[in-house]
Design a protein around this motif. Structure first.
Motif, PDB file in Angstrom:
ATOM      1  N   ASP A 132      52.151  39.438  50.707  1.00  0.00           N
ATOM      2  CA  ASP A 132      50.862  39.038  51.268  1.00  0.00           C
ATOM      3  C   ASP A 132      49.758  39.867  50.639  1.00  0.00           C
ATOM      4  N   ILE A 133      48.717  39.193  50.162  1.00  0.00           N
ATOM      5  CA  ILE A 133      47.599  39.859  49.489  1.00  0.00           C
ATOM      6  C   ILE A 133      46.299  39.284  50.035  1.00  0.00           C
ATOM      7  N   THR A 134      45.287  40.146  50.156  1.00  0.00           N
ATOM      8  CA  THR A 134      43.980  39.724  50.655  1.00  0.00           C
ATOM      9  C   THR A 134      43.175  39.055  49.550  1.00  0.00           C
ATOM     10  N   VAL A 135      42.566  37.924  49.879  1.00  0.00           N
ATOM     11  CA  VAL A 135      41.666  37.237  48.950  1.00  0.00           C
ATOM     12  C   VAL A 135      40.303  37.077  49.605  1.00  0.00           C
ATOM     13  N   LYS A 136      39.299  36.916  48.761  1.00  0.00           N
ATOM     14  CA  LYS A 136      37.934  36.720  49.259  1.00  0.00           C
ATOM     15  C   LYS A 136      37.328  35.516  48.553  1.00  0.00           C
ATOM     16  N   ALA A 137      36.545  34.735  49.283  1.00  0.00           N
ATOM     17  CA  ALA A 137      35.911  33.551  48.706  1.00  0.00           C
ATOM     18  C   ALA A 137      34.935  33.952  47.608  1.00  0.00           C
ATOM     19  N   GLU A 138      34.863  33.160  46.546  1.00  0.00           N
ATOM     20  CA  GLU A 138      33.932  33.448  45.462  1.00  0.00           C
ATOM     21  C   GLU A 138      32.494  33.201  45.895  1.00  0.00           C
ATOM     22  N   GLU A 139      32.286  32.261  46.800  1.00  0.00           N
ATOM     23  CA  GLU A 139      30.955  31.962  47.302  1.00  0.00           C
ATOM     24  C   GLU A 139      30.857  32.382  48.759  1.00  0.00           C
ATOM     25  N   GLY A 140      29.666  32.804  49.153  1.00  0.00           N
ATOM     26  CA  GLY A 140      29.455  33.210  50.533  1.00  0.00           C
ATOM     27  C   GLY A 140      29.229  32.025  51.448  1.00  0.00           C
ATOM     28  N   GLY A 141      29.203  32.304  52.736  1.00  0.00           N
ATOM     29  CA  GLY A 141      28.906  31.274  53.717  1.00  0.00           C
ATOM     30  C   GLY A 141      30.137  30.656  54.337  1.00  0.00           C
ATOM     31  N   THR A 142      29.895  29.678  55.199  1.00  0.00           N
ATOM     32  CA  THR A 142      30.981  29.032  55.930  1.00  0.00           C
ATOM     33  C   THR A 142      31.794  28.076  55.068  1.00  0.00           C
ATOM     34  N   LEU A 143      31.359  27.861  53.838  1.00  0.00           N
ATOM     35  CA  LEU A 143      32.134  27.017  52.923  1.00  0.00           C
ATOM     36  C   LEU A 143      33.555  27.542  52.775  1.00  0.00           C
ATOM     37  N   GLY A 144      33.706  28.876  52.806  1.00  0.00           N
ATOM     38  CA  GLY A 144      35.015  29.477  52.629  1.00  0.00           C
ATOM     39  C   GLY A 144      35.851  29.541  53.886  1.00  0.00           C
ATOM     40  N   ASN A 145      35.353  29.039  54.999  1.00  0.00           N
ATOM     41  CA  ASN A 145      36.135  28.990  56.237  1.00  0.00           C
ATOM     42  C   ASN A 145      37.057  27.775  56.166  1.00  0.00           C
ATOM     43  N   ILE A 146      38.317  28.015  55.990  1.00  0.00           N
ATOM     44  CA  ILE A 146      39.274  26.930  55.775  1.00  0.00           C
ATOM     45  C   ILE A 146      40.410  27.024  56.781  1.00  0.00           C
ATOM     46  N   GLY A 147      41.133  25.940  56.928  1.00  0.00           N
ATOM     47  CA  GLY A 147      42.267  25.912  57.829  1.00  0.00           C
ATOM     48  C   GLY A 147      43.523  26.498  57.190  1.00  0.00           C
ATOM     49  N   ALA A 148      44.550  26.669  58.004  1.00  0.00           N
ATOM     50  CA  ALA A 148      45.826  27.191  57.504  1.00  0.00           C
ATOM     51  C   ALA A 148      46.449  26.218  56.502  1.00  0.00           C
ATOM     52  N   ASN A 149      47.169  26.781  55.536  1.00  0.00           N
ATOM     53  CA  ASN A 149      47.940  26.014  54.533  1.00  0.00           C
ATOM     54  C   ASN A 149      47.068  25.170  53.610  1.00  0.00           C
ATOM     55  N   GLN A 150      45.811  25.558  53.418  1.00  0.00           N
ATOM     56  CA  GLN A 150      44.946  24.788  52.529  1.00  0.00           C
ATOM     57  C   GLN A 150      44.906  25.345  51.112  1.00  0.00           C
ATOM     58  N   ILE A 151      45.157  26.637  50.952  1.00  0.00           N
ATOM     59  CA  ILE A 151      45.187  27.214  49.614  1.00  0.00           C
ATOM     60  C   ILE A 151      46.554  26.925  48.988  1.00  0.00           C
ATOM     61  N   SER A 152      46.546  26.327  47.795  1.00  0.00           N
ATOM     62  CA  SER A 152      47.827  25.923  47.188  1.00  0.00           C
ATOM     63  C   SER A 152      47.858  26.049  45.673  1.00  0.00           C
ATOM     64  N   LEU A 153      46.742  26.370  45.035  1.00  0.00           N
ATOM     65  CA  LEU A 153      46.688  26.392  43.577  1.00  0.00           C
ATOM     66  C   LEU A 153      46.454  27.808  43.054  1.00  0.00           C
ATOM     67  N   VAL A 154      47.149  28.147  41.959  1.00  0.00           N
ATOM     68  CA  VAL A 154      46.984  29.436  41.276  1.00  0.00           C
ATOM     69  C   VAL A 154      46.511  29.160  39.857  1.00  0.00           C
ATOM     70  N   TYR A 155      45.547  29.947  39.378  1.00  0.00           N
ATOM     71  CA  TYR A 155      44.990  29.736  38.044  1.00  0.00           C
ATOM     72  C   TYR A 155      45.348  30.902  37.123  1.00  0.00           C
ATOM     73  N   GLY A 156      45.185  30.689  35.825  1.00  0.00           N
ATOM     74  CA  GLY A 156      45.419  31.756  34.860  1.00  0.00           C
ATOM     75  C   GLY A 156      46.873  31.896  34.465  1.00  0.00           C
ATOM     76  N   GLU A 157      47.250  33.095  34.051  1.00  0.00           N
ATOM     77  CA  GLU A 157      48.575  33.350  33.504  1.00  0.00           C
ATOM     78  C   GLU A 157      49.688  33.162  34.530  1.00  0.00           C
ATOM     79  N   LEU A 158      49.362  33.301  35.830  1.00  0.00           N
ATOM     80  CA  LEU A 158      50.384  33.190  36.870  1.00  0.00           C
ATOM     81  C   LEU A 158      50.643  31.747  37.296  1.00  0.00           C
ATOM     82  N   SER A 159      49.830  30.832  36.784  1.00  0.00           N
ATOM     83  CA  SER A 159      50.007  29.422  37.153  1.00  0.00           C
ATOM     84  C   SER A 159      51.385  28.940  36.721  1.00  0.00           C
TER      85      SER A 159
END
Length: 360
Positions: A132-159
């Motif tokens: 488990d690792i802490t992440v922070k939204a790239e943009e501020g505001g309520t845009l980054g308030n998301i529900g559970a199980n919504q993050i699913s994509l990894v970018y870069g070398e770890l993709s």
């Protein structure tokens, strides 16, 4: 006194009346044509003077001018805050997850992905297939308030090497403070002086933290020297726990010595709606339900820490005002079927619960 009456026509008439009566002043004359552009420019000047007058008073100004007015009293607008939370990285390989790894929600037809970055490092391995690792939204505001199980994509070398998911929702992103909320804090500072840890002081301290729109302060709630602060978020609901903790820490750093302070979020009272409606031709049930849900939510928001009664008749009237609703056959609020209301205790906030709309 304002300058609304200083129109081009009024100014031109005044200029013409000051001109010699012996010269031609009719429309199209040399005098008229020479004075008209000047009258237009003077009218524009009066418009700017009217705006300047409004900018000088807190309750009629806005934006950067309101910021300047509030700053005179030491009240600064709250900046937006980025949401953050824990995500789980999983892999069959031993992998280092560095800071700055980009992850996001899924791409859909209706919305763009919301991007986050890891703000700490972690290692998958040594018998553990996930971390488990802490992440922070790239943009501020309520845009980054998301529900559970919504993050699913990894970018870069770890993709392709790791999978990612957020088990819990993220709810601590906060939009930049609105003019209305900033003005409210300014007026509280000016009209309700805070001194020596009185009720107004605790209210001021609570609202100094981004994400808090209002609070109820209960002195001597559990004996001498005790104070309870009940917080309302800018979304007119109970704040995220991280924001509550931030308020608690802030108050602890400034409160008088000896005070025992309890800081909690506003208890939420769910309001459930069940209605059977008669649809007008050309309207879809889902479309109407969405409008009803939004209108009732706005009504409840307007009540937060302002009115202790949620009125059956008000919601019923709101439903009838929705485009596409000819009438309702049955309507209940929290199971009630008569002209009743739900009482909200001090410090509580009414929030919208389940909405059931059916077609008669």
């Amino acid at each position: 006194m304002g300058y609304e009456s200083e129109t081009k026509e009024v100014i031109l008439e005044r200029m013409l009346s000051s001109s010699p009566a012996t010269i031609d002043q009719r429309e199209g004359s040399i005098t008229y044509d020479l004075l008209s552009p000047a009258a237009i420019e003077l009218a524009e000047t009066y418009i700017q003077l009217e705006l300047t007058l409004k900018h000088g008073f807190a309750d009629t100004t806005y934006g950067e001018y309101l910021d300047k007015r509030c700053r005179e009293m030491g009240v600064e607008r709250h900046s937006e805050l980025q949401s953050s939370g824990k995500v789980s990285f999983t892999s069959d390989y031993e992998i280092v997850i560095p800071k700055g790894v980009r992850v996001s929600t899924a791409v859909t037809v209706d919305s763009d992905p919301i991007y986050f970055e890891t703000i700490e490092e972690g290692i998958i391995g040594n018998g553990n297939s996930s971390i488990d690792i802490t992440v922070k939204a790239e943009e501020g505001g309520t845009l980054g308030n998301i529900g559970a199980n919504q993050i699913s994509l990894v970018y870069g070398e770890l993709s392709g090497l790791v999978q990612v998911v957020n088990a819990d929702s993220f709810d601590n992103g906060v939009d930049e403070e609105s003019d209305a909320d900033l003005l409210n804090r300014y007026l509280v500072r000016v009209q309700n002086p805070s001194t020596s840890g009185n009720v107004n002081h605790y209210l001021e301290w609570a609202k100094e933290i981004p994400g808090i729109s209002d609070a109820v302060v209960v002195p001597i709630w559990n004996g001498n020297g005790t104070v309870k602060v009940i917080l309302l978020s800018t979304e007119k609901s109970t704040p995220d726990q991280t924001i509550i903790d931030h308020v608690r820490q802030h108050i602890e750093s400034v409160r008088p010595v000896g005070a025992e302070v309890t800081v909690v979020g506003a208890p939420e009272v769910e309001i459930t709606i069940d209605a059977s409606i008669v649809l007008d031709q050309g309207f879809e049930l889902d479309q109407v339900k969405e409008q009803i849900t939004e209108y009732v939510r706005e009504y409840l928001v307007s009540l937060a820490y302002r009115d202790s009664l949620v009125r059956y008749s008000q919601i019923a009237s709101t439903i009838l005002d929705i485009d596409g609703v000819l009438d309702y056959v049955g309507f209940t609020m929290n199971g009630g079927t008569s002209n009743i209301h739900v009482s909200i205790e001090e410090g509580e906030v009414a929030v919208l619960g389940e909405v059931t709309i059916s077609e008669d």
